[in-house]
Each structure stands twice: as C-alpha cells, then as structure tokens.
Design an enzyme around this catalytic site. Sequence first.
Site, PDB file in Angstrom:
ATOM      1  N   GLU A 284       0.842  -1.197   0.000  1.00  0.00           N
ATOM      2  CA  GLU A 284       0.000   0.000   0.000  1.00  0.00           C
ATOM      3  C   GLU A 284       0.876   1.246   0.000  1.00  0.00           C
ATOM      4  O   GLU A 284       1.604   1.518   0.974  1.00  0.00           O
ATOM      5  CB  GLU A 284      -0.928   0.028   1.215  1.00  0.00           C
ATOM      6  CG  GLU A 284      -1.807   1.271   1.243  1.00  0.00           C
ATOM      7  CD  GLU A 284      -2.710   1.338   2.462  1.00  0.00           C
ATOM      8  OE1 GLU A 284      -3.315   2.400   2.691  1.00  0.00           O
ATOM      9  OE2 GLU A 284      -2.789   0.340   3.187  1.00  0.00           O
ATOM     10  N   LYS A 416      -8.265 -15.230  16.227  1.00  0.00           N
ATOM     11  CA  LYS A 416      -8.442 -14.829  14.828  1.00  0.00           C
ATOM     12  C   LYS A 416      -9.892 -14.457  14.499  1.00  0.00           C
ATOM     13  O   LYS A 416     -10.353 -14.666  13.376  1.00  0.00           O
ATOM     14  CB  LYS A 416      -7.937 -15.928  13.891  1.00  0.00           C
ATOM     15  CG  LYS A 416      -6.478 -16.260  14.097  1.00  0.00           C
ATOM     16  CD  LYS A 416      -6.028 -17.469  13.311  1.00  0.00           C
ATOM     17  CE  LYS A 416      -4.579 -17.800  13.641  1.00  0.00           C
ATOM     18  NZ  LYS A 416      -4.112 -19.034  13.007  1.00  0.00           N
ATOM     19  N   ASP A 492       1.886 -14.310  12.699  1.00  0.00           N
ATOM     20  CA  ASP A 492       0.721 -14.892  12.027  1.00  0.00           C
ATOM     21  C   ASP A 492      -0.160 -13.752  11.521  1.00  0.00           C
ATOM     22  O   ASP A 492      -0.778 -13.046  12.324  1.00  0.00           O
ATOM     23  CB  ASP A 492      -0.057 -15.772  13.001  1.00  0.00           C
ATOM     24  CG  ASP A 492      -1.154 -16.577  12.301  1.00  0.00           C
ATOM     25  OD1 ASP A 492      -1.541 -16.198  11.182  1.00  0.00           O
ATOM     26  OD2 ASP A 492      -1.618 -17.570  12.889  1.00  0.00           O
ATOM     27  N   HIS A 590      -2.573  10.330  -1.457  1.00  0.00           N
ATOM     28  CA  HIS A 590      -2.781   9.019  -2.075  1.00  0.00           C
ATOM     29  C   HIS A 590      -2.726   9.111  -3.595  1.00  0.00           C
ATOM     30  O   HIS A 590      -2.295   8.170  -4.259  1.00  0.00           O
ATOM     31  CB  HIS A 590      -4.113   8.420  -1.608  1.00  0.00           C
ATOM     32  CG  HIS A 590      -4.006   7.662  -0.334  1.00  0.00           C
ATOM     33  ND1 HIS A 590      -3.801   6.302  -0.286  1.00  0.00           N
ATOM     34  CD2 HIS A 590      -4.054   8.076   0.958  1.00  0.00           C
ATOM     35  CE1 HIS A 590      -3.739   5.903   0.970  1.00  0.00           C
ATOM     36  NE2 HIS A 590      -3.891   6.961   1.744  1.00  0.00           N
TER      37      HIS A 590
END
Length: 606
Positions: A284, A416, A492, A590
Amino acid sequence: MDVRRRPVKPLYTSKNDDVSAGEPLMIPHKQQQVSSPKASDALPLPLYLTNGLFFTMFFSVMYFLLVRWREKIRNSIPLHVVTLSELVAMVSLIASVIYLLGFFGIGFVQSFVSRSNSDTWDIDDENENSEHLIIEEDSRRGGSCVAATTLGCTPPVRQIGPMVPQQPGKVALSVAEKPAPIITPVVSDDDEEIIVSVVQGKTPSYSLESKLGDCKRAASIRKEALQRITGKSLEGLPLEGFDYESILGQCCEMPVGYVQIPVGIAGPLLLDGREYSVPMATTEGCLVASTNRGCKAIFASGGADSVLLKDGMTRAPVVRFNTAKRAAELKFFVEDPLNFETLSLVFNKSSRFARLQSIRCAIAGKNLYMRFSCSTGDAMGMNMVSKGVQNVLDYLQNEYPDMDVIGISGNFCSDKKPAAVNWIEGRGKSVVCEAIIKEEVVKKVLKTEVAALVELNVLKNLTGSAMAGALGGFNAHASNIVSAVYLATGQDPAQNVESSHCITMMEAVNDGKDLHVSVTMPSIEVGTVGGGTQLASQSACLNLLGVKGANRELPGSNARLLATIVAGSVLAGELSLMSAISAGQLVKSHMKYNRSSKDVTKVTSS
C-alpha cells in the site's frame, strides 16, 4: 447490381443444358427440410388438451390442499397428519409439477434448436444467393461467357463454391487475446517422469518432499506439474533464492514458490528512550511514508512511552455434561483458589516456559467453556497453551468421568476473530502507548491544529466507530501498521484481527497548546521464536529491532518489547493519518504516492 433474395422457384429456366449458348448457369435448389418428430407427438391427447388438463389439475389440487391446511390450522391439527384424500392430492400435485417443468423445458430446448437450425439455413441461403447474384451479373453483361471470352479464357461450367463469411470474433481472439506461452524449464529425464506421474495423478503432490529428499527439487517439479494441469503460466512466481528446507513441516505445505512483498523502513521511532527502525512489509503506497511522518513528530516531541499491562495467551476448550448442574460443579471446582495450585502443576508440565495464570469459566446450559490464560516466554504460544490445556483436561477426566470434551477450542479464547472477550480481558500482550506532541510540531510537521485533531478524533474514532457498531475498532487504521509489521517480522497475519483492537485517544494539554495522544491495544499477539520468525528475511527484520530469537536472561522480554514497538508504530500511524484527514491532505497524498502509472488495459491473465 440488383441484389435480391432467392425465391422459392428457380430464377432461370433453360430449354437445354448447353451453357455455351448464352443461357445462364442454373444451380438446383436444396430440397425442403423434412420436419423432425417432436416430443409432443408421443402424447395420447393433443398438446393443447394435455396442457389444459394438467394446468386444471395443478390449480384444483393446490386449492384443495390450501383449504385443508387452513382447516387443520384452525382446529390445531398437525399438518404432518395426512388423510388418504390429501395423499392423493399431493401425488397429483407432484405429477402436474413434473409435467409442467418438463413441458417448459422441452419447449425451451426445441426453440433453441430451431433457432440454431434457422441460423444455419440462413447462412446457406446467403451463400447460394451470392452464387446466383454473380451469375446474374455476368448474364446482364452479355451472357455467362462474355467476361471470360474477353480475357481469352474458357468459361467455367462447375458450380461456384460457397463464400463463407469471415468471423471477426475469432480474428480478434487470435490477435488481441492470445494467451501467454507457458515457459517450461529444461528438466532431466527423471524429473520429467515424475512430472508426468504427478499430472496423471499417480504420484500425490504432497509426497514429493518425502520421496525425493530434496525440497527445492520437489517445489520445482510441483510448479511445472501445476502449470501443465491448469494451463496457466507461473512465470512471475519466483522459485530460486529461497530455502525450502526451512519451511518443511512447520510453515507451508506443497510450496511452488514465494511471493515478494517490499519492505520499507519507518523511523527512527523514539520509544522509551530507545530508537527503533521499524520494518513494514506492505504493497500500500503512502503507508510507510505516513508512519514515518508520525515517527518524526514523536521524535521531535521527545519520544513516546509505553506500558505493558498484561501478558497471557489464552485457550478455551468446551466440555459438556448431562445436566447443567454438573457443568456448574466443574465451574466451581476449576475457579476455586484451593484447586488452582494443583491445576497449575498439571498445566505447567507441558513446557518449561508455560505458566498458568488464571482460568475463567462461562456456562451455557450444560456446556462449560474454560478460558485458560498462561505466559509463553518469547513464543506467541498457541501450541504451548494448547498442550497445557490438554494435560488439564486429561486430569479432569479422571475426576469427572461423565465430562464429554467437545473441542480443545470452543471460540471463547478467542483466536483470529473479533471478540468482546479479547477487547475486555485481553489476549497476548496488552499495551498502552502515549506521547505529548508539541504545538509547533503539530503545525510544522503534521500541518494541522491541536483543536482540529481533538475534534476529529472524537467525531471519527469514537462517535463514528460507535455509530458503526465497531468492536475494538475505535481507531483510524491500526490494522494497517499491525499487518505490515507482522508480515515483516514473521508473525501470524491472521491474528491481525484481534491484535488490531485499538482505541485512540487525543486530548489538548498544557492550556490547550500541546496534544496528548495515546493508543490502548489489549490483545497484541506476537512472538520472536517459532513459526515464520525463523525465516531468513523475517529473522533479519527482527534482528533490526533487536528482538531476534529468545532472550535467555529474561525469557519473554523480546516478545514483550516487540509488542510495545508495534503499539508505538500504531501511535505514529494514527497521528499522521488523523493529521492528513484534518488538514484535507488524504486524497492528495494518495493520488501522489498510491497510484500506478502502468496501463492496466495491457495487463492480461495468462
């Protein structure tokens, strides 16, 4: 030239077959197509009568059943109690439905086939028309052989071949959408034999490492077999330059290559009196630059401070009893402080680093959820805590033989997934990080005002998130920084879900001149040993932060330090993004740093 549609009758008649006499060549017409038999020919009654019969039966039976069901509902009679008349009606209804479905299906197929046949005959008619038009044009110029004799050649006497129109769709496909060729590397005869065996399904792909004893060779063969099976090129997926032995049995199964993610550096981040260069793996644009600006503002204001509130990984099995009373008895037994020492001894046998901290229970009917929390050293600790929980369950099984273990994880952990229990109780490392940003830094570095930041934080991160029903999401973009640092350091990435739980607070201090900003993150789940932390690239990033591997002098301190660095990086990212939004610079930045100049219309899939 007069263009006309070919009539049913021949265009020309001749008294003899002599084409040299000036008569135009006559091409015989096709015989009329014999109509094929239809499916409706097998019906005993005409089609319209059969349709009427089944339509009438369908609606009559439906009306009868609806009336009967209304009476049953009024009289409190169960609907599954069926009388003989109702059974007959249901059978009739099913038969009529099957017929109607078949009728409409056959009609659709017949219309499709007839349309295809008509299109085919139209093409043939157009071809024959073109033949007749050519001959007719020649006859208007003075006979069929005028043009031929003018050139000194013999007039043709054979039938002119059909002119098939060109299909532009196929031409476009061959020119513009030609698939990229699959580049096949040069392989030995032995490898070719194994590739063919994998393609044919004789050799399982997952067994290549154990059969060959060479992980890189296995990955190469698997990649080539995958290309042949799918017909898709994997040219852009690199194979060389990776240690496949390091992931065998612990990081990834059936590898065919590795994905490249660029790593940027934000910093220096001045946290607790020490400087850190924070590695961030991301695709990004603007993310690293924005976080780096936040680090600059924190550094110019004297740095940030962090506090570790809690350190404990959790696992919550679910067990079931025959009665809720028995489930409650186990709950009281487990939560009794007198029994905790015994359970701790059983739990701690699983590892020299695992130390049971607490057990909190929740009951749902006759099902009991026990949430174990323990320290896990420098490891993230999921496997460690699971082994300890299994030891305790085996022990409790002897004391409660009627206990039925449903699962080692009952989602009360919670791993998660966004969960209120993690937001309130914490999971992994609970950290709060704060800084006071000076007024001149807010204006010169962040290009905004203290009052504007405070107001935006209330309306966006607090009120706006509440309006959205957010769970642990009272921040601007904490998950952006957490994910980037996790990927760079071998964590993770799926645990970004709960690790990104964060509430960002901003307040004007020192008579409203300076800005106090803080982030509170109750469930940062990180480790510096095990999993992806041992890979070369991720290990290098951990080494950059000074937290590589386990700390032998103070076990767990490296993982705790990494958690505070994550929180400090989130603080920098929150500060910069909120400033950009407050100053109206978000879209502009951006557009400048997060837009590719590549022509995406030229990028096609292989």
